[in-house]
Motif scaffolding. Structure first.
Motif, PDB file in Angstrom:
ATOM      1  N   GLY A  35       0.842  -1.201   0.000  1.00 47.31           N
ATOM      2  CA  GLY A  35       0.000   0.000   0.000  1.00 47.31           C
ATOM      3  C   GLY A  35       0.871   1.241   0.000  1.00 47.31           C
ATOM      4  N   ASP A  36       1.958   1.196   0.786  1.00 48.69           N
ATOM      5  CA  ASP A  36       2.874   2.347   0.855  1.00 48.69           C
ATOM      6  C   ASP A  36       3.498   2.625  -0.519  1.00 48.69           C
ATOM      7  OD1 ASP A  36       2.399   2.670   3.524  1.00 48.69           O
ATOM      8  OD2 ASP A  36       4.189   1.605   4.196  1.00 48.69           O
ATOM      9  N   ILE A  37       3.879   1.538  -1.204  1.00 45.94           N
ATOM     10  CA  ILE A  37       4.491   1.725  -2.539  1.00 45.94           C
ATOM     11  C   ILE A  37       3.496   2.445  -3.443  1.00 45.94           C
ATOM     12  CG2 ILE A  37       5.215   0.541  -4.671  1.00 45.94           C
ATOM     13  CD1 ILE A  37       6.392  -1.662  -2.931  1.00 45.94           C
ATOM     14  N   PHE A  38       2.240   1.993  -3.360  1.00 46.18           N
ATOM     15  CA  PHE A  38       1.222   2.582  -4.212  1.00 46.18           C
ATOM     16  C   PHE A  38       1.011   4.061  -3.875  1.00 46.18           C
ATOM     17  CE2 PHE A  38      -3.158   3.666  -5.093  1.00 46.18           C
ATOM     18  CZ  PHE A  38      -3.090   3.565  -6.472  1.00 46.18           C
ATOM     19  N   VAL A  39       0.905   4.362  -2.569  1.00 48.27           N
ATOM     20  CA  VAL A  39       0.683   5.765  -2.178  1.00 48.27           C
ATOM     21  C   VAL A  39       1.927   6.604  -2.526  1.00 48.27           C
ATOM     22  CG1 VAL A  39       0.320   7.301  -0.217  1.00 48.27           C
ATOM     23  CG2 VAL A  39      -1.118   5.316  -0.494  1.00 48.27           C
ATOM     24  N   ASN A  40       3.111   6.018  -2.381  1.00 43.72           N
ATOM     25  CA  ASN A  40       4.325   6.741  -2.792  1.00 43.72           C
ATOM     26  C   ASN A  40       4.254   7.123  -4.266  1.00 43.72           C
ATOM     27  OD1 ASN A  40       5.349   6.431  -0.297  1.00 43.72           O
ATOM     28  ND2 ASN A  40       6.964   4.984  -0.816  1.00 43.72           N
ATOM     29  N   LEU A  41       3.792   6.158  -5.093  1.00 46.86           N
ATOM     30  CA  LEU A  41       3.696   6.443  -6.533  1.00 46.86           C
ATOM     31  C   LEU A  41       2.707   7.568  -6.789  1.00 46.86           C
ATOM     32  CD1 LEU A  41       3.681   2.864  -8.137  1.00 46.86           C
ATOM     33  CD2 LEU A  41       5.476   4.581  -8.254  1.00 46.86           C
ATOM     34  N   MET A  42       1.599   7.538  -6.057  1.00 48.63           N
ATOM     35  CA  MET A  42       0.602   8.600  -6.227  1.00 48.63           C
ATOM     36  C   MET A  42       1.194   9.941  -5.817  1.00 48.63           C
ATOM     37  SD  MET A  42      -2.079   7.464  -7.456  1.00 48.63           S
ATOM     38  CE  MET A  42      -3.776   7.194  -7.244  1.00 48.63           C
ATOM     39  N   LYS A  43       1.938   9.935  -4.721  1.00 48.65           N
ATOM     40  CA  LYS A  43       2.493  11.209  -4.247  1.00 48.65           C
ATOM     41  C   LYS A  43       3.589  11.692  -5.190  1.00 48.65           C
ATOM     42  CE  LYS A  43       1.507  10.811   0.633  1.00 48.65           C
ATOM     43  NZ  LYS A  43       2.074  10.263   1.858  1.00 48.65           N
ATOM     44  N   PHE A  44       4.293  10.724  -5.796  1.00 54.25           N
ATOM     45  CA  PHE A  44       5.398  11.100  -6.666  1.00 54.25           C
ATOM     46  C   PHE A  44       4.894  11.843  -7.899  1.00 54.25           C
ATOM     47  CE2 PHE A  44       6.205   8.366 -10.447  1.00 54.25           C
ATOM     48  CZ  PHE A  44       7.268   9.024 -11.033  1.00 54.25           C
ATOM     49  N   ILE A  45       3.663  11.504  -8.338  1.00 58.35           N
ATOM     50  CA  ILE A  45       3.184  12.253  -9.511  1.00 58.35           C
ATOM     51  C   ILE A  45       2.334  13.461  -9.137  1.00 58.35           C
ATOM     52  CG2 ILE A  45       3.341  10.498 -11.308  1.00 58.35           C
ATOM     53  CD1 ILE A  45       0.287  10.128 -10.952  1.00 58.35           C
ATOM     54  N   VAL A  46       2.105  13.672  -7.839  1.00 60.82           N
ATOM     55  CA  VAL A  46       1.135  14.713  -7.514  1.00 60.82           C
ATOM     56  C   VAL A  46       1.622  16.124  -7.880  1.00 60.82           C
ATOM     57  CG1 VAL A  46       1.582  15.193  -5.072  1.00 60.82           C
ATOM     58  CG2 VAL A  46      -0.708  15.260  -5.921  1.00 60.82           C
ATOM     59  N   VAL A  47       2.914  16.404  -7.702  1.00 65.64           N
ATOM     60  CA  VAL A  47       3.393  17.759  -8.051  1.00 65.64           C
ATOM     61  C   VAL A  47       3.270  18.005  -9.557  1.00 65.64           C
ATOM     62  CG1 VAL A  47       5.376  19.325  -8.089  1.00 65.64           C
ATOM     63  CG2 VAL A  47       4.828  18.069  -6.014  1.00 65.64           C
ATOM     64  N   PRO A  48       3.814  17.095 -10.416  1.00 63.44           N
ATOM     65  CA  PRO A  48       3.602  17.339 -11.850  1.00 63.44           C
ATOM     66  C   PRO A  48       2.138  17.364 -12.246  1.00 63.44           C
ATOM     67  CG  PRO A  48       4.838  15.288 -11.502  1.00 63.44           C
ATOM     68  CD  PRO A  48       4.747  15.986 -10.182  1.00 63.44           C
ATOM     69  N   VAL A  49       1.303  16.513 -11.615  1.00 65.82           N
ATOM     70  CA  VAL A  49      -0.112  16.508 -12.000  1.00 65.82           C
ATOM     71  C   VAL A  49      -0.755  17.853 -11.676  1.00 65.82           C
ATOM     72  CG1 VAL A  49      -2.399  15.568 -11.465  1.00 65.82           C
ATOM     73  CG2 VAL A  49      -0.504  14.020 -11.843  1.00 65.82           C
ATOM     74  N   VAL A  50      -0.539  18.355 -10.448  1.00 68.20           N
ATOM     75  CA  VAL A  50      -1.164  19.629 -10.069  1.00 68.20           C
ATOM     76  C   VAL A  50      -0.631  20.755 -10.953  1.00 68.20           C
ATOM     77  CG1 VAL A  50      -1.337  21.353  -8.228  1.00 68.20           C
ATOM     78  CG2 VAL A  50      -1.690  18.950  -7.706  1.00 68.20           C
ATOM     79  N   LEU A  51       0.679  20.806 -11.089  1.00 73.28           N
ATOM     80  CA  LEU A  51       1.299  21.887 -11.866  1.00 73.28           C
ATOM     81  C   LEU A  51       0.802  21.878 -13.315  1.00 73.28           C
ATOM     82  CD1 LEU A  51       3.653  24.054 -11.653  1.00 73.28           C
ATOM     83  CD2 LEU A  51       5.050  22.353 -12.803  1.00 73.28           C
ATOM     84  N   LEU A  52       0.972  20.722 -13.987  1.00 73.71           N
ATOM     85  CA  LEU A  52       0.625  20.672 -15.405  1.00 73.71           C
ATOM     86  C   LEU A  52      -0.880  20.739 -15.613  1.00 73.71           C
ATOM     87  CD1 LEU A  52       3.203  17.944 -16.440  1.00 73.71           C
ATOM     88  CD2 LEU A  52       3.252  20.350 -17.100  1.00 73.71           C
ATOM     89  N   SER A  53      -1.612  20.093 -14.716  1.00 74.96           N
ATOM     90  CA  SER A  53      -3.062  20.092 -14.885  1.00 74.96           C
ATOM     91  C   SER A  53      -3.621  21.507 -14.763  1.00 74.96           C
ATOM     92  CB  SER A  53      -3.661  19.154 -13.845  1.00 74.96           C
ATOM     93  OG  SER A  53      -4.977  19.444 -13.587  1.00 74.96           O
ATOM     94  N   MET A  54      -3.130  22.261 -13.774  1.00 76.05           N
ATOM     95  CA  MET A  54      -3.661  23.619 -13.605  1.00 76.05           C
ATOM     96  C   MET A  54      -3.237  24.535 -14.747  1.00 76.05           C
ATOM     97  SD  MET A  54      -4.044  24.573  -9.658  1.00 76.05           S
ATOM     98  CE  MET A  54      -5.156  25.877 -10.041  1.00 76.05           C
ATOM     99  N   ILE A  55      -1.964  24.418 -15.152  1.00 75.86           N
ATOM    100  CA  ILE A  55      -1.523  25.284 -16.257  1.00 75.86           C
ATOM    101  C   ILE A  55      -2.282  24.914 -17.532  1.00 75.86           C
ATOM    102  CG2 ILE A  55       0.437  26.058 -17.660  1.00 75.86           C
ATOM    103  CD1 ILE A  55       2.269  25.500 -15.352  1.00 75.86           C
ATOM    104  N   ASP A  56      -2.411  23.587 -17.760  1.00 75.06           N
ATOM    105  CA  ASP A  56      -3.122  23.139 -18.955  1.00 75.06           C
ATOM    106  C   ASP A  56      -4.581  23.617 -18.922  1.00 75.06           C
ATOM    107  OD1 ASP A  56      -2.911  21.485 -21.382  1.00 75.06           O
ATOM    108  OD2 ASP A  56      -4.499  20.331 -20.423  1.00 75.06           O
ATOM    109  N   GLY A  57      -5.195  23.533 -17.725  1.00 76.43           N
ATOM    110  CA  GLY A  57      -6.577  24.011 -17.592  1.00 76.43           C
ATOM    111  C   GLY A  57      -6.670  25.482 -17.946  1.00 76.43           C
TER     112      GLY A  57
END
Ligand code: ASP
Length: 408
Positions: free
Chosen positions: A42-64
């Motif tokens: 579960g930790d590995i999975f949550v780590n993966l989610m957290k690892f993409i969260v900065v690019p997702v927020v940054l790119l998603s908001m700029i793209d929006g």
């Protein structure tokens, strides 16, 4: 040909299987197995989610922002979003306070000895210094520390500047669109692993949450969960029906995968990719969802606000303090601000509770009385937090759609 199960169905099966395995481990006294061998996945999975969260927020908001292609539309979506967030969070606080006071008046809250509590609270520098700290001095530091409020400020500035630069920024636009497409693919892959995260975390939580402490605080937990459920049923059903023209059942069915994922991961930030998929399925417009959801996962926390109000009334009663009506108003204001400042990660709402207690003069060390069961509170509050973000994306899409239609 075998038909692949949908993600919500897979997640539901994982949830039930996790509970079953957790119960077996709990009753056979083998809960350590879940901590040693299941939780790490579960930790590995949550780590993966957290690892993409900065690019997702940054790119998603700029793209929006660049997809809206008009600063006026960004402003109009931004105002509606923030207004929706503030109003629903204030309602959440009132619901939390009403339930907490009913429980207190009915003598349902246990009175625990506050002297047994130990908790080292973080110091708060006050509202103004918090405001200043939202503005980054070093962009890279904001990214490496995953300071999401700062990442949002950076996204707003960069998105706005790309629009303002017009044709000269074409390369930047293409870069953002292309990088976001890559991140979306990666996100899709990581989300497909969600059932593993749900199964392993659920088994661990069920097997390891101490039953004694859980029983002693059961009524406080029930009080918070009643608040969560009533808020979801009243506020989100009503806004789905009234603003989005969608039946509440269709709304909750659409949001189901994100709700379960939020419940098990206890992190709005980690749930962001799943929330985006759900919102898209429910017809939220891509540019609006790309703007609303990352913002919501950082500042919109209705569940956290309910929890903070319930916990404040409960801890005040342990300290023999009766909150006056004026103090309740302060609770609504500070819990709204504290929930905005709460990061979308597990346990953050409890850390910010210190701010509410401090304002009211309740010793912050009392948080120690409820720290052991925070995960249980957290699962429900995160589920509500994420549902609120999705409902906002759906409603703002409708509002903007109507505005566009009226112009034509
Ligand atoms: N875990 C919550 C969330 O991610 C925040 C909190 O602890 O209240 O939304």
């Amino acid at each position: 040909m075998s038909k692949k199960l949908s993600l919500p169905a897979q997640i539901l099966i994982a949830l039930v299987a996790g509970i079953a395995v957790g119960l077996v481990c709990y009753f056979t006294g083998t809960k350590d197995i879940t901590t040693a061998y299941l939780k790490p996945f579960g930790d590995i999975f949550v780590n993966l989610m957290k690892f993409i969260v900065v690019p997702v927020v940054l790119l998603s908001m700029i793209d929006g922002i660049i997809s809206m292609n008009d600063m006026r539309k960004v402003g109009s979506v931004g105002i509606k979003t923030v207004a929706y967030f503030m109003v629903t969070t204030a309602i959440a606080c009132v619901i939390g306070l009403v339930f907490a006071n009913i429980f207190k008046a009915a003598g349902l809250f246990p009175i625990l000895d506050p002297n047994s509590a130990e908790y080292d609270a973080k110091e708060f520098g006050g509202f103004m210094s918090t405001l200043v700290s939202i503005f980054p001095t070093n962009m890279w530091k904001s990214f490496t520390e995953a300071n999401m409020l700062q990442v949002i400020v950076i996204s707003l500035f960069l998105g706005g500047s790309i629009l303002a630069a017009g044709e000269k920024a074409q390369l930047c636009r293409d870069f953002v669109t292309s990088a976001y497409a890559v991140i979306e693919k990666l996100m899709g892959f990581i989300i497909s692993l969600a059932p593993i995260g749900v199964f392993t975390y659920m088994a661990w939580v069920v097997a390891t949450q101490g039953s004694e402490i859980l029983l002693s605080l059961l009524l406080v937990i029930i009080c918070a969960y009643l608040g969560y459920v009533v808020h979801a049923v009243l506020v989100y059903s009503a806004s789905a029906q009234v603003f989005a023209g969608m039946s509440p059942i269709a709304f909750f069915k659409g949001a189901f995968a994100a709700m379960i994922f939020a419940f098990t991961s206890a992190s709005s930030a980690a749930t962001l990719p799943v929330a985006k998929e759900c919102a898209a399925e429910m017809g939220a417009e891509d540019d609006i969802a790309s703007f609303v959801l990352p913002l919501g996962s950082t500042i919109n926390m209705d569940g956290t606000a309910i929890y903070q109000c319930v916990a404040t009334v409960f801890l005040a009663s342990c300290a023999n303090i009766n909150l006056t009506l004026g103090q309740m108003v302060i609770v609504v204001l500070t819990a709204t601000l504290a929930s905005i400042g709460t990061a979308g990660v597990s346990g953050a709402g409890m850390i910010m509770l210190a701010m509410v207690l401090e304002t009211l003069g309740i010793p912050v060390s009392y948080i120690g009385l409820i720290v052991a069961v925070d995960r249980i509170f957290d699962m429900g509050r995160t589920c509500l937090n994420v549902t609120g973000d999705i409902s906002c994306a759906v409603c703002v899409t409708k509002w903007e759609g109507r505005k566009e239609a009226a112009k034509r």
